[in-house]
Design a protein around this motif. Structure first.
Motif, mmCIF file in Angstrom:
data_model
loop_
_atom_site.group_PDB
_atom_site.id
_atom_site.type_symbol
_atom_site.label_atom_id
_atom_site.label_comp_id
_atom_site.label_asym_id
_atom_site.label_seq_id
_atom_site.Cartn_x
_atom_site.Cartn_y
_atom_site.Cartn_z
ATOM 1 N N LYS A 85 0.835 -0.988 0.115
ATOM 2 C CA LYS A 85 -0.027 0.218 -0.159
ATOM 3 C C LYS A 85 0.782 1.151 0.031
ATOM 4 C CE LYS A 85 -4.157 -2.105 2.017
ATOM 5 N NZ LYS A 85 -4.833 -2.408 3.117
ATOM 6 N N SER A 86 1.925 1.187 0.783
ATOM 7 C CA SER A 86 2.844 2.315 0.781
ATOM 8 C C SER A 86 3.576 2.365 -0.625
ATOM 9 C CB SER A 86 3.908 2.089 2.023
ATOM 10 O OG SER A 86 4.924 1.149 1.502
ATOM 11 N N MET A 87 3.743 1.500 -1.330
ATOM 12 C CA MET A 87 4.354 1.767 -2.770
ATOM 13 C C MET A 87 3.181 2.091 -3.524
ATOM 14 S SD MET A 87 6.544 -1.612 -2.367
ATOM 15 C CE MET A 87 6.469 -2.547 -3.886
ATOM 16 N N GLY A 88 1.905 2.205 -3.272
ATOM 17 C CA GLY A 88 0.864 2.796 -4.199
ATOM 18 C C GLY A 88 -0.048 1.694 -4.475
ATOM 19 N N LYS B 215 -6.997 0.255 -7.820
ATOM 20 C CA LYS B 215 -5.675 0.781 -8.700
ATOM 21 C C LYS B 215 -5.449 -0.287 -9.984
ATOM 22 C CE LYS B 215 -3.271 4.177 -7.262
ATOM 23 N NZ LYS B 215 -2.849 5.250 -8.041
ATOM 24 N N LYS B 216 -5.130 0.129 -11.084
ATOM 25 C CA LYS B 216 -4.877 -0.573 -12.041
ATOM 26 C C LYS B 216 -3.316 -0.459 -12.616
ATOM 27 C CE LYS B 216 -9.319 0.519 -14.212
ATOM 28 N NZ LYS B 216 -9.774 1.221 -13.180
ATOM 29 N N PHE B 217 -2.818 -1.816 -12.990
ATOM 30 C CA PHE B 217 -1.383 -1.955 -13.334
ATOM 31 C C PHE B 217 -1.181 -2.676 -14.422
ATOM 32 C CE2 PHE B 217 -2.383 -5.243 -10.145
ATOM 33 C CZ PHE B 217 -1.822 -6.498 -10.882
ATOM 34 N N LYS B 218 -0.133 -2.797 -15.013
ATOM 35 C CA LYS B 218 0.286 -3.595 -16.061
ATOM 36 C C LYS B 218 1.554 -4.410 -15.860
ATOM 37 C CE LYS B 218 1.252 -3.642 -20.959
ATOM 38 N NZ LYS B 218 1.132 -2.882 -22.140
ATOM 39 N N TYR C 232 7.568 -10.232 -10.433
ATOM 40 C CA TYR C 232 7.088 -9.534 -11.439
ATOM 41 C C TYR C 232 7.800 -8.094 -11.432
ATOM 42 C CZ TYR C 232 3.510 -13.303 -11.920
ATOM 43 O OH TYR C 232 2.924 -14.462 -12.164
ATOM 44 N N LEU C 233 7.636 -7.478 -12.668
ATOM 45 C CA LEU C 233 7.965 -6.100 -12.712
ATOM 46 C C LEU C 233 6.656 -5.394 -13.233
ATOM 47 C CD1 LEU C 233 9.957 -3.411 -12.382
ATOM 48 C CD2 LEU C 233 10.462 -4.030 -15.094
ATOM 49 N N ILE C 234 6.023 -4.483 -12.471
ATOM 50 C CA ILE C 234 4.681 -3.825 -13.005
ATOM 51 C C ILE C 234 4.869 -2.569 -13.179
ATOM 52 C CG2 ILE C 234 3.497 -5.979 -11.664
ATOM 53 C CD1 ILE C 234 2.617 -3.802 -9.742
ATOM 54 N N LYS C 235 3.984 -1.909 -13.767
ATOM 55 C CA LYS C 235 3.995 -0.485 -14.109
ATOM 56 C C LYS C 235 2.462 -0.028 -13.406
ATOM 57 C CE LYS C 235 4.202 3.043 -17.490
ATOM 58 N NZ LYS C 235 3.135 4.131 -17.130
ATOM 59 N N LEU C 236 2.835 0.829 -12.434
ATOM 60 C CA LEU C 236 1.868 1.299 -11.706
ATOM 61 C C LEU C 236 1.925 2.822 -11.583
ATOM 62 C CD1 LEU C 236 -0.669 0.905 -9.411
ATOM 63 C CD2 LEU C 236 1.094 0.974 -7.649
ATOM 64 N N ASP C 237 0.867 3.479 -12.337
ATOM 65 C CA ASP C 237 1.004 4.896 -12.409
ATOM 66 C C ASP C 237 2.171 5.178 -13.129
ATOM 67 O OD1 ASP C 237 -1.604 5.504 -10.841
ATOM 68 O OD2 ASP C 237 -0.350 5.581 -9.373
ATOM 69 N N SER D 47 5.078 4.512 -11.987
ATOM 70 C CA SER D 47 6.378 4.021 -11.182
ATOM 71 C C SER D 47 6.424 2.519 -11.745
ATOM 72 C CB SER D 47 6.067 3.813 -10.003
ATOM 73 O OG SER D 47 5.651 5.248 -9.089
ATOM 74 N N ARG D 48 7.728 1.968 -11.764
ATOM 75 C CA ARG D 48 7.800 0.351 -11.852
ATOM 76 C C ARG D 48 8.211 -0.198 -10.568
ATOM 77 N NH1 ARG D 48 10.002 -0.267 -17.706
ATOM 78 N NH2 ARG D 48 9.010 1.061 -18.979
ATOM 79 N N ILE D 49 7.320 -1.241 -10.205
ATOM 80 C CA ILE D 49 7.549 -1.683 -8.760
ATOM 81 C C ILE D 49 7.869 -3.219 -9.342
ATOM 82 C CG2 ILE D 49 5.959 -2.497 -6.947
ATOM 83 C CD1 ILE D 49 4.596 0.188 -7.206
ATOM 84 N N VAL D 50 8.642 -3.627 -8.436
ATOM 85 C CA VAL D 50 8.948 -5.128 -8.300
ATOM 86 C C VAL D 50 8.231 -5.891 -7.276
ATOM 87 C CG1 VAL D 50 10.755 -6.786 -7.893
ATOM 88 C CG2 VAL D 50 11.462 -4.759 -9.044
ATOM 89 N N LEU D 51 7.605 -6.826 -7.736
ATOM 90 C CA LEU D 51 6.424 -7.489 -6.907
ATOM 91 C C LEU D 51 6.858 -9.074 -6.659
ATOM 92 C CD1 LEU D 51 3.718 -6.652 -5.577
ATOM 93 C CD2 LEU D 51 2.494 -7.290 -7.822
ATOM 94 N N ASP D 52 7.063 -9.339 -5.553
ATOM 95 C CA ASP D 52 7.389 -10.782 -5.318
ATOM 96 C C ASP D 52 6.041 -11.731 -5.660
ATOM 97 O OD1 ASP D 52 7.990 -13.086 -3.537
ATOM 98 O OD2 ASP D 52 9.657 -12.279 -3.684
ATOM 99 N N LYS D 53 6.514 -12.834 -6.152
ATOM 100 C CA LYS D 53 5.343 -13.742 -6.352
ATOM 101 C C LYS D 53 4.475 -14.329 -5.144
ATOM 102 C CE LYS D 53 6.758 -15.155 -11.024
ATOM 103 N NZ LYS D 53 7.187 -16.336 -11.863
ATOM 104 N N SER D 54 5.325 -14.230 -4.157
ATOM 105 C CA SER D 54 4.676 -14.622 -2.671
ATOM 106 C C SER D 54 3.676 -13.692 -2.346
ATOM 107 C CB SER D 54 5.758 -14.794 -1.792
ATOM 108 O OG SER D 54 6.398 -13.570 -1.422
ATOM 109 N N LEU D 55 3.705 -12.145 -2.946
ATOM 110 C CA LEU D 55 2.788 -11.511 -2.380
ATOM 111 C C LEU D 55 1.697 -11.444 -3.191
ATOM 112 C CD1 LEU D 55 5.195 -8.299 -1.890
ATOM 113 C CD2 LEU D 55 3.850 -9.680 -0.151
ATOM 114 N N VAL D 56 1.678 -11.906 -4.557
ATOM 115 C CA VAL D 56 0.708 -11.796 -5.695
ATOM 116 C C VAL D 56 -0.562 -12.775 -4.948
ATOM 117 C CG1 VAL D 56 0.288 -12.605 -8.044
ATOM 118 C CG2 VAL D 56 2.194 -11.338 -7.534
#
Length: 75
Positions: A31-34, A39-42, A51-56, A58-67
């Motif tokens: 949440k602190s990362m936005g 929210k929509k992300f790609k 995963y590397l996602i685009k949010l607004d 920003s580019r954010i690295v998202l660990d699969k354990s979080l997904v």
């Protein structure tokens, strides 16, 4: 129906519907990362455990354990 576990695929866009219970400290970090409900992300890239996602703008690295704690809908 595509409820529940969604596969994030590179090049596709998703809307975050909700956070599922379970991993609260990690979710507050997201949440602190936005990353918030509505929210929509790609997904730009998949690499091993992340995963590397685009949010607004920003580019954010998202660990699969979080997904697995995210409920998303493909858009």
């Amino acid at each position: 129906s595509e409820e529940g576990k969604m596969e994030l695929r590179v090049g596709e866009s998703f809307e975050l519907l909700e956070f599922q219970e379970g991993s609260t400290p990690l979710l507050s970090k997201l949440k602190s990362m936005g990353l918030r409900e509505g929210k929509k992300f790609k997904v730009l890239m998949e690499n091993g455990r992340v995963y590397l996602i685009k949010l607004d703008n920003s580019r954010i690295v998202l660990d699969k354990s979080l997904v697995k704690h995210l409920k998303v809908r493909k858009i």
